[in-house]
Structure formats: structure tokens, C-alpha cells
Design a protein around this motif. Sequence first.
Motif, mmCIF file in Angstrom:
data_model
loop_
_atom_site.group_PDB
_atom_site.id
_atom_site.type_symbol
_atom_site.label_atom_id
_atom_site.label_comp_id
_atom_site.label_asym_id
_atom_site.label_seq_id
_atom_site.Cartn_x
_atom_site.Cartn_y
_atom_site.Cartn_z
ATOM 1 N N THR A 115 -19.150 -19.390 20.766
ATOM 2 C CA THR A 115 -18.250 -18.457 20.087
ATOM 3 C C THR A 115 -17.623 -19.183 18.904
ATOM 4 O OG1 THR A 115 -16.323 -19.070 21.401
ATOM 5 C CG2 THR A 115 -17.696 -17.259 22.245
ATOM 6 N N TYR A 116 -17.052 -18.431 18.016
ATOM 7 C CA TYR A 116 -16.390 -18.986 16.835
ATOM 8 C C TYR A 116 -15.303 -19.978 17.263
ATOM 9 C CZ TYR A 116 -14.534 -18.761 12.037
ATOM 10 O OH TYR A 116 -14.127 -19.058 10.764
ATOM 11 N N GLY A 117 -14.503 -19.585 18.262
ATOM 12 C CA GLY A 117 -13.415 -20.439 18.738
ATOM 13 C C GLY A 117 -13.905 -21.704 19.412
ATOM 14 N N ASP A 118 -14.959 -21.590 20.250
ATOM 15 C CA ASP A 118 -15.507 -22.772 20.911
ATOM 16 C C ASP A 118 -16.143 -23.729 19.906
ATOM 17 O OD1 ASP A 118 -14.645 -22.089 23.428
ATOM 18 O OD2 ASP A 118 -16.586 -21.301 24.094
ATOM 19 N N ALA A 119 -16.746 -23.184 18.849
ATOM 20 C CA ALA A 119 -17.328 -24.040 17.817
ATOM 21 C C ALA A 119 -16.239 -24.861 17.126
ATOM 22 C CB ALA A 119 -18.092 -23.199 16.800
ATOM 23 N N LYS A 120 -15.090 -24.247 16.881
ATOM 24 C CA LYS A 120 -13.974 -24.987 16.287
ATOM 25 C C LYS A 120 -13.505 -26.094 17.231
ATOM 26 C CE LYS A 120 -10.679 -22.766 14.068
ATOM 27 N NZ LYS A 120 -9.687 -21.728 13.678
ATOM 28 N N LYS A 121 -13.437 -25.775 18.549
ATOM 29 C CA LYS A 121 -13.035 -26.791 19.525
ATOM 30 C C LYS A 121 -14.025 -27.956 19.544
ATOM 31 C CE LYS A 121 -12.522 -24.716 23.480
ATOM 32 N NZ LYS A 121 -12.143 -24.254 24.828
ATOM 33 N N ALA A 122 -15.300 -27.674 19.297
ATOM 34 C CA ALA A 122 -16.339 -28.711 19.316
ATOM 35 C C ALA A 122 -16.383 -29.510 18.018
ATOM 36 C CB ALA A 122 -17.698 -28.082 19.588
ATOM 37 N N GLY A 123 -15.456 -29.239 17.107
ATOM 38 C CA GLY A 123 -15.373 -30.011 15.873
ATOM 39 C C GLY A 123 -16.293 -29.539 14.765
ATOM 40 N N ILE A 124 -16.804 -28.332 14.861
ATOM 41 C CA ILE A 124 -17.684 -27.791 13.823
ATOM 42 C C ILE A 124 -16.822 -27.121 12.759
ATOM 43 C CG2 ILE A 124 -19.489 -26.084 13.350
ATOM 44 C CD1 ILE A 124 -20.452 -26.577 16.265
ATOM 45 N N ASP A 125 -17.106 -27.408 11.501
ATOM 46 C CA ASP A 125 -16.391 -26.790 10.384
ATOM 47 C C ASP A 125 -16.916 -25.367 10.199
ATOM 48 O OD1 ASP A 125 -14.985 -26.145 8.111
ATOM 49 O OD2 ASP A 125 -16.039 -27.574 6.808
ATOM 50 N N VAL A 126 -16.314 -24.430 10.927
ATOM 51 C CA VAL A 126 -16.818 -23.053 10.925
ATOM 52 C C VAL A 126 -16.621 -22.370 9.575
ATOM 53 C CG1 VAL A 126 -16.671 -22.684 13.415
ATOM 54 C CG2 VAL A 126 -14.666 -22.265 12.000
ATOM 55 N N ARG A 171 -27.483 -34.409 27.014
ATOM 56 C CA ARG A 171 -28.589 -34.258 26.065
ATOM 57 C C ARG A 171 -27.985 -34.227 24.657
ATOM 58 N NH1 ARG A 171 -30.648 -35.461 30.077
ATOM 59 N NH2 ARG A 171 -32.403 -34.519 31.164
ATOM 60 N N GLY A 172 -28.708 -34.844 23.700
ATOM 61 C CA GLY A 172 -28.231 -34.900 22.326
ATOM 62 C C GLY A 172 -29.110 -34.120 21.382
ATOM 63 N N ARG A 173 -28.554 -33.885 20.197
ATOM 64 C CA ARG A 173 -29.268 -33.172 19.121
ATOM 65 C C ARG A 173 -29.820 -31.839 19.625
ATOM 66 N NH1 ARG A 173 -28.126 -34.409 14.469
ATOM 67 N NH2 ARG A 173 -30.144 -33.834 13.696
ATOM 68 N N ILE A 174 -28.930 -30.962 20.013
ATOM 69 C CA ILE A 174 -29.305 -29.657 20.568
ATOM 70 C C ILE A 174 -29.195 -28.581 19.488
ATOM 71 C CG2 ILE A 174 -28.723 -27.908 22.310
ATOM 72 C CD1 ILE A 174 -29.637 -30.464 23.585
ATOM 73 N N ARG A 175 -30.273 -27.833 19.306
ATOM 74 C CA ARG A 175 -30.255 -26.690 18.379
ATOM 75 C C ARG A 175 -29.370 -25.605 18.975
ATOM 76 N NH1 ARG A 175 -33.074 -21.929 18.018
ATOM 77 N NH2 ARG A 175 -34.295 -22.483 19.850
ATOM 78 N N ALA A 176 -28.486 -25.052 18.164
ATOM 79 C CA ALA A 176 -27.560 -24.041 18.667
ATOM 80 C C ALA A 176 -27.190 -23.063 17.552
ATOM 81 C CB ALA A 176 -26.296 -24.718 19.203
ATOM 82 N N PHE A 177 -26.490 -22.020 17.956
ATOM 83 C CA PHE A 177 -25.963 -21.039 17.017
ATOM 84 C C PHE A 177 -24.471 -20.906 17.242
ATOM 85 C CE2 PHE A 177 -30.394 -19.749 17.426
ATOM 86 C CZ PHE A 177 -30.753 -19.558 16.102
ATOM 87 N N VAL A 178 -23.773 -20.585 16.167
ATOM 88 C CA VAL A 178 -22.359 -20.239 16.245
ATOM 89 C C VAL A 178 -22.262 -18.777 15.862
ATOM 90 C CG1 VAL A 178 -20.050 -20.635 15.315
ATOM 91 C CG2 VAL A 178 -21.608 -22.570 15.676
ATOM 92 N N ALA A 179 -21.751 -17.975 16.791
ATOM 93 C CA ALA A 179 -21.618 -16.539 16.528
ATOM 94 C C ALA A 179 -20.441 -16.298 15.584
ATOM 95 C CB ALA A 179 -21.400 -15.785 17.832
ATOM 96 N N ASP A 180 -20.606 -15.298 14.727
ATOM 97 C CA ASP A 180 -19.534 -14.925 13.811
ATOM 98 C C ASP A 180 -18.311 -14.485 14.615
ATOM 99 O OD1 ASP A 180 -18.241 -14.486 11.446
ATOM 100 O OD2 ASP A 180 -19.550 -12.862 10.758
ATOM 101 N N ARG A 181 -17.169 -14.569 14.011
ATOM 102 C CA ARG A 181 -15.912 -14.236 14.678
ATOM 103 C C ARG A 181 -15.980 -12.848 15.326
ATOM 104 N NH1 ARG A 181 -10.835 -16.444 12.752
ATOM 105 N NH2 ARG A 181 -11.978 -16.843 10.836
ATOM 106 N N GLY A 182 -15.679 -12.774 16.633
ATOM 107 C CA GLY A 182 -15.651 -11.511 17.363
ATOM 108 C C GLY A 182 -17.008 -10.989 17.798
ATOM 109 N N ALA A 183 -18.091 -11.683 17.476
ATOM 110 C CA ALA A 183 -19.434 -11.191 17.814
ATOM 111 C C ALA A 183 -19.834 -11.507 19.251
ATOM 112 C CB ALA A 183 -20.464 -11.778 16.857
#
Length: 194
Positions: A109-120, A153-165
Motif C-alpha cells: 500500500t502507499y502507506g506501507d511503502a512509505k514505512k519501508a523507506g520508499i520515496d513514494v 530474500r533480497g532484491r524483490i520485484r514489487a509494486f506500490v499501489a497508488d494512494r487508496g487503491a
Amino acid sequence: LIPLVILLIVFAAGAFARRQRFSVMAGNLLVWVGIMGAALVGYTYRDDIQNVAARVGGELSPTTATIDSTNGTASFHRGLDGHYELATKVNGAPMALLFDTGASAVVLTYGDAKKAGIDVAALNFNTPVTTANGTGRAAQVTLDKIEVGGIVRGRIRAFVADRGALEGSLLGMSFLDRLRSFAVEDGRLVLRGR
């Protein structure tokens, strides 16, 4: 057994050194024999007791893994809603991810991506994705590390969903494919890392 007998002799000598009625001494002796017996039985069945404690803990907190480091497995109990929600660390940030073999990749989710240190704010949400909520947009990222029940596991392909999606983050196939196996056994989800 020898240390237990020595302790029993010491306690018995202490009981006989004082002038007490025989019934009091016999009662005290039986209490100490019971304590020693319980300690001996507890030590003998320590592995079984640990398994019972782990199962009780899993029922009380289904997101927490029961880890078997000898076999390299982590198992989770099904939640009350019938799903497996797993306590994980994504890039070191603790969060719960829903086990989902229908998701082709890990989706945050958008919020979890921010928690993981991703510049959303810098992400480009241009990838169309289909979720249980319908069609939405997501941005593709690569996660440095995911840890689930001691399996890393490292280097995992992932997606960040848009806010509210998306309502909750998903542990999808881009992580699960990198395990030795995963299966549901006796109502528990078992992940095998090696």
C-alpha cells in the motif's frame, strides 16, 4: 538423577535437624519430591512443551511465525477471517502482509511503502493493476529485503499501489517463488526457506 537425590538428602537432613512432628516432615518431603518430579518431567518433555507453547502463541497471535530453524520453516496460523496475514519486515520496517498466491508480485500500500523507506512522491504510478477492489494504478519498485519468519530474500520485484487503491499489502509470487516451497498443512501455512 544424582543431583536430585543429593538435593533430596540435603532437604531431608534439614527437615530432620529441626524437631517437628512426623506428619509435618512427611508433608514437606512430599512437596519437595513433587517439585523435583515436576522439574524432571518438564526437562524430559521440554521439546513437546515448547511445541505446545508455540501452538498456543500462534493461536493468540496468528501473524507471528512459529519458526523451526532446524528445518528452515516458518509456519503461521489462519486468522479469524480465514486469511493468512504474516508479520514481515520490508526493508527493515515491520508490517503485516496478506499471503496471496493470486498476486504476481509483492504489492505494498502507499502507506506501507512509505514505512519501508520508499520515496513514494517520486514514483510514477503508470502500471495498471487488477485487485479485488477493481482496477488501479501502481508503480514498479525493487525492494532491498523482505524477512518473513526468519526467511530473508533480497532484491524483490514489487509494486506500490497508488494512494487508496489497496486496503492491505500483499505477499505475492515474486517473494513466494524464491522459497523452496509453501503449503497449507493442518490449517497452518508453512513456508520452507531451504
